[in-house]
Every structure is written in structure tokens, then in C-alpha cells.
Scaffold this motif. Structure first.
Motif, short mmCIF file in Angstrom:
data_model
loop_
_atom_site.label_atom_id
_atom_site.label_comp_id
_atom_site.label_asym_id
_atom_site.label_seq_id
_atom_site.Cartn_x
_atom_site.Cartn_y
_atom_site.Cartn_z
N ASP A 123 27.41 -34.58 -15.94
CA ASP A 123 27.78 -35.94 -16.35
C ASP A 123 29.07 -36.43 -15.67
O ASP A 123 29.26 -37.63 -15.50
CB ASP A 123 27.95 -36.00 -17.87
N VAL A 124 29.93 -35.51 -15.31
CA VAL A 124 31.18 -35.91 -14.63
C VAL A 124 30.83 -36.45 -13.24
O VAL A 124 31.27 -37.52 -12.82
CB VAL A 124 32.15 -34.72 -14.54
N PHE A 125 29.96 -35.72 -12.55
CA PHE A 125 29.54 -36.15 -11.21
C PHE A 125 28.78 -37.49 -11.32
O PHE A 125 29.02 -38.41 -10.53
CB PHE A 125 28.64 -35.08 -10.58
N SER A 126 27.90 -37.58 -12.31
CA SER A 126 27.13 -38.81 -12.49
C SER A 126 28.05 -40.00 -12.75
O SER A 126 27.80 -41.10 -12.27
CB SER A 126 26.14 -38.66 -13.65
N ARG A 127 29.12 -39.79 -13.52
CA ARG A 127 30.07 -40.88 -13.79
C ARG A 127 30.73 -41.34 -12.49
O ARG A 127 30.88 -42.54 -12.26
CB ARG A 127 31.14 -40.41 -14.80
N LEU A 128 31.08 -40.36 -11.64
CA LEU A 128 31.70 -40.72 -10.35
C LEU A 128 30.79 -41.64 -9.54
O LEU A 128 31.26 -42.56 -8.88
CB LEU A 128 31.95 -39.46 -9.52
N LEU A 129 29.48 -41.37 -9.61
CA LEU A 129 28.53 -42.14 -8.81
C LEU A 129 28.41 -43.59 -9.28
O LEU A 129 27.85 -44.42 -8.57
CB LEU A 129 27.14 -41.48 -8.86
N THR A 130 28.91 -43.89 -10.47
CA THR A 130 28.76 -45.26 -10.99
C THR A 130 29.83 -46.22 -10.47
O THR A 130 29.70 -47.42 -10.61
CB THR A 130 28.84 -45.29 -12.54
N PHE A 131 30.91 -45.69 -9.88
CA PHE A 131 32.00 -46.57 -9.45
C PHE A 131 31.67 -47.20 -8.09
O PHE A 131 31.27 -46.48 -7.16
CB PHE A 131 33.31 -45.78 -9.32
N PRO A 132 31.89 -48.52 -7.96
CA PRO A 132 31.61 -49.16 -6.66
C PRO A 132 32.62 -48.77 -5.58
O PRO A 132 32.37 -48.94 -4.40
CB PRO A 132 31.71 -50.66 -6.98
N ASN A 133 33.78 -48.26 -6.00
CA ASN A 133 34.84 -47.93 -5.04
C ASN A 133 34.98 -46.42 -4.84
O ASN A 133 36.06 -45.91 -4.56
CB ASN A 133 36.18 -48.54 -5.50
N VAL A 134 33.85 -45.71 -5.00
CA VAL A 134 33.83 -44.26 -4.74
C VAL A 134 32.72 -43.99 -3.73
O VAL A 134 31.61 -44.49 -3.88
CB VAL A 134 33.53 -43.48 -6.05
N ILE A 135 33.06 -43.24 -2.68
CA ILE A 135 32.02 -42.77 -1.75
C ILE A 135 32.07 -41.24 -1.76
O ILE A 135 33.14 -40.64 -1.61
CB ILE A 135 32.24 -43.28 -0.31
N ILE A 136 30.89 -40.65 -1.98
CA ILE A 136 30.80 -39.18 -1.97
C ILE A 136 29.81 -38.78 -0.88
O ILE A 136 28.70 -39.34 -0.81
CB ILE A 136 30.31 -38.63 -3.32
N THR A 137 30.21 -37.85 -0.03
CA THR A 137 29.27 -37.23 0.90
C THR A 137 29.17 -35.75 0.50
O THR A 137 30.08 -35.20 -0.11
CB THR A 137 29.74 -37.39 2.36
N GLY A 138 28.04 -35.14 0.83
CA GLY A 138 27.75 -33.79 0.31
C GLY A 138 28.20 -32.67 1.23
O GLY A 138 27.39 -31.92 1.76
#
Ligand code: NAI
Length: 331
Positions: free
Chosen positions: A279-294
Motif C-alpha cells: 500500500d505504501v508503494f501504491s500510494r506513491l503511484l497516485t501522486f502526479p509529481n512522482v516518477i518511479i522507474t524499476g
């Protein structure tokens, strides 16, 4: 030498097989991650070859030792996933790839900065949808901004050079200042000053007990309002919940991550048909000003070639009983 290559993907096989043509080691590519349950797959091998999310903790090392494995070749620079004391006690030789295209990671770091600043992730989908409105895409000139580089080794130094090229002022913190950065005009300061003055904070230190949660609620509080934080080093440098709180309060204006504290259960696999339960990772994905690469910052042809060639050289050194110079100090 018979080598069990854990966490193999087709690209590992391509580059390692090519680098192994002259050396002729017997490489067996295993898709499985190395963990207590999969250690037994190394039965009958002389060495294991492991990547960043393979588990080299005490139980795994004991299992490998029981199978007669003597050597561990890491396909990474970082070695925070190895219990060094236990490896030393059990008499393993552990070698890593200390340097391979620092440009790959430095350039990906800057790609995250640029994409976040100019909202490329939003623009891409908007334009494909026929939406050419500019509202919400406002960026800022990098020229004249202050970038705080924490850790100015091989990769951090390259980031400093690139950002200096944009006309940024570079502040840095590292217990061992890099003469190349000093020559570039980088100002070494203590961490509180770096946090207070930087528009962008970028992390390039190894993960150690000292750097664990280097970015937490206390350090976020010291930063400029709207700061951009970039982490392409190791996930646990950042207390994820603290940056989520910072994003919610708008203290943190942008977040770019290539690594994540709990990435071991997520990254490097196609989970697109699964439910993400973190759920912590999922919350990060909801922000428009966050980019995550794997964890792809290293992923260039040049870096994969360098990793493969050094790994094969380390295996050849193991085989012939000499040191490659890439062995870890196990005390
Ligand atoms: P390096 O060993 O050349 O440089 C690390 C620097 O961090 C050194 O100058 C050291 O003095 C400094 N440092 C150590 N403790 C510190 C502290 N407490 N505060 C500030 N600085 C500190 O390592 P390199 O090659 O530049 O790599 C940095 C990290 O990048 C690696 O440890 C690894 O975790 C990560 N990495 C990530 C990749 C990716 O694909 N995302 C690929 C390769 C590396």
C-alpha cells in the motif's frame, strides 16, 4: 568453472554469454531469485552469480556453504545485500563490479529531473489524447538553480558535471570530497546547509547503517519548500512514509525514484496482471509529481557489457586462484 547465475533475464544471458566466449565458464542461467528456498539449485556448482535483489544473508550463505560453493560473483556495484561477516567466517570469496558506466546511472538521474520538472510523463499522455493545453505543465529553468549531490563518488561526480553543464550551482556532501568535483567548483558543505539551499537533492551514496533513512521526516523538514528529491542509489536511503507525508503537505514538490525500499518483491518482473499489495508503494503511484522507474538506471548496452566483462574476469580469477582486485574485504 560451473556457475549458477541467479535472477537471470534474457539480457543477462546475452551479455554474459558474449563476455564468456573466450573464458568458457559453464554458465547456467536460472530465473529464480536466490533465497533460502532456491539456494539448493546451486548444488553441483562451484560459484553463484547474484544480482541486487538476491538474498545473501546468513541462512542462504550457510546453505551455499553446505553445497560446497566457494565463490560469489555479484553483478552489481552495491553489496548491501551480502552478510559480509558471515561470508568471511564461512571462507567465501565475494567479488563485485565496482564500476561500470557511471554515465548510465548519472544520465538516468538527470532524465528523472528533467521529466519531473517539465512534466514529460503528463505531456506524453495528454498529447496522445489530443489535449494540447499547457495548464499544469509549468516547469522551471534549471540554469541558476542549486543541486545538492549527496555522495560524490563515481556516479555523483558525473551528476555534478552534467548539472554544472546546465548552469546549476552544485553543493555536495561526502565525508571524502572528490578532487574532480573540487576542480569543477563544487562547494562541499555539511548536510543541513545542503538541505536548506538545494532546489534538487540527489542521492549517490551506498546503503550503509549510516545512510539508512538519510532522508526522513527530520531531514525533509530542513529542505526548501517544493524541493525535488531524486534517489537512484538504494531504496532504504529514503524513509518512504516520510516523503509521502512531505508530498501530501507539498513540502516535497517532486520525487523521482529508481529504487524503493521494498523493491525486492516488485522490481524486475512483469506483475501487470497481479494486484500490488504494497500500500505504501501504491500510494506513491497516485501522486502526479512522482516518477518511479524499476531499477533501470544501470540499464544501457555499455553498462551491461561492462558488468558482464568484469563478472567473467572475476570468475576467471576465482578459477585460477588469483585476485581480480574486485574482491570485497570480508575482515
Ligand atoms: P562510489 O563508491 O564510487 O561512491 C559512493 C560515494 O558515497 C563515495 O564518495 C563515498 O565517500 C560516499 N559516501 C559514503 N558514505 C556517505 C555518507 N554517509 N554521506 C555522504 N556520502 C557518503 O559508488 P558509485 O559507483 O558512485 O555508486 C553509488 C551508489 O549507486 C551505489 O552504492 C549503488 O547503491 C547505486 N547504484 C545504483 C544503480 C541503479 O541502477 N539504480 C546502479 C549502480 C549503482
Amino acid at each position: 568453472m560451473r556457475v549458477a547465475v541467479y535472477s537471470s533475464h534474457p539480457y543477462d544471458e546475452t551479455y554474459l554469454s558474449r563476455a564468456n566466449e573466450a573464458a568458457g565458464h559453464d554458465l547456467v542461467f536460472l530465473e529464480s531469485r536466490l533465497k533460502p528456498r532456491t539456494a539448493k539449485l546451486a548444488d553441483g556448482f562451484d560459484a553463484v552469480c547474484a544480482f541486487v535483489n538476491d538474498d545473501l544473508s546468513e541462512p542462504v550463505l550457510e546453505a551455499l556453504n553446505g553445497l560446497g560453493i566457494r565463490h560469489i560473483a555479484l553483478r552489481s556495484a552495491g553489496f548491501n545485500h551480502v552478510d559480509l561477516e558471515m561470508a568471511g567466517r564461512l571462507g567465501f570469496t565475494v567479488a563485485r563490479v565496482p564500476a561500470y558506466s557511471p554515465h548510465a546511472v548519472a544520465e538516468h538521474t538527470v532524465a528523472l529531473m528533467l521529466a519531473l520538472n517539465r512534466q514529460i510523463h503528463k505531456a506524453y499522455t495528454r498529447v496522445r489524447d489530443g489535449n494540447f493545453a499547457l495548464d499544469g505543465l509549468l516547469g522551471f529553468d534549471l540554469h541558476g538553480r542549486t543541486v545538492g549531490v549527496i555522495g560524490t563518488g563515481t556516479i555523483g561526480q558525473r551528476v555534478a558535471v552534467i548539472m554544472a553543464g546546465f548552469g546549476c550551482r552544485i553543493l555536495a556532501y561526502d565525508p571524502y570530497p572528490n578532487p574532480l568535483c573540487v576542480d569543477l567548483g563544487v562547494d562541499y558543505v555539511e548536510l543541513p546547509a545542503l538541505f536548506a539551499e538545494s532546489d534538487i537533492v540527489t542521492l549517490h551514496t551506498p546503503l550503509t547503517p549510516e545512510t539508512h533513512h538519510l532522508i526522513d521526516a527530520d531531514t525533509v523538514a530542513l529542505m526548501k519548500d517544493g524541493v525535488m528529491i531524486i534517489n537512484t542509489s538504494r531504496g532504504a536511503l529514503v524513509d518512504t512514509q516520510a516523503v509521502i507525508d512531505g508530498l501530501k503537505s507539498r513540502k516535497v514538490g517532486y520525487l523521482g525514484l529508481d529504487v524503493y525500499e521494498e523493491e525486492g518483491d516488485l522490481f524486475f518482473e512483469n506483475l501487470s496482471d497481479r494486484i500490488i499489495t504494497d500500500d505504501v508503494f501504491s500510494r506513491l503511484l497516485t501522486f502526479p509529481n512522482v516518477i518511479i522507474t524499476g531499477h533501470q538506471a544501470f540499464f544501457t548496452a555499455e553498462a551491461l557489457t561492462g558488468i558482464a566483462e568484469t563478472t567473467i574476469a572475476n570468475l576467471t580469477a576465482f578459477d585460477n586462484g588469483f585476485a581480480s582486485g574486485n574482491e570485497l574485504d570480508l575482515g
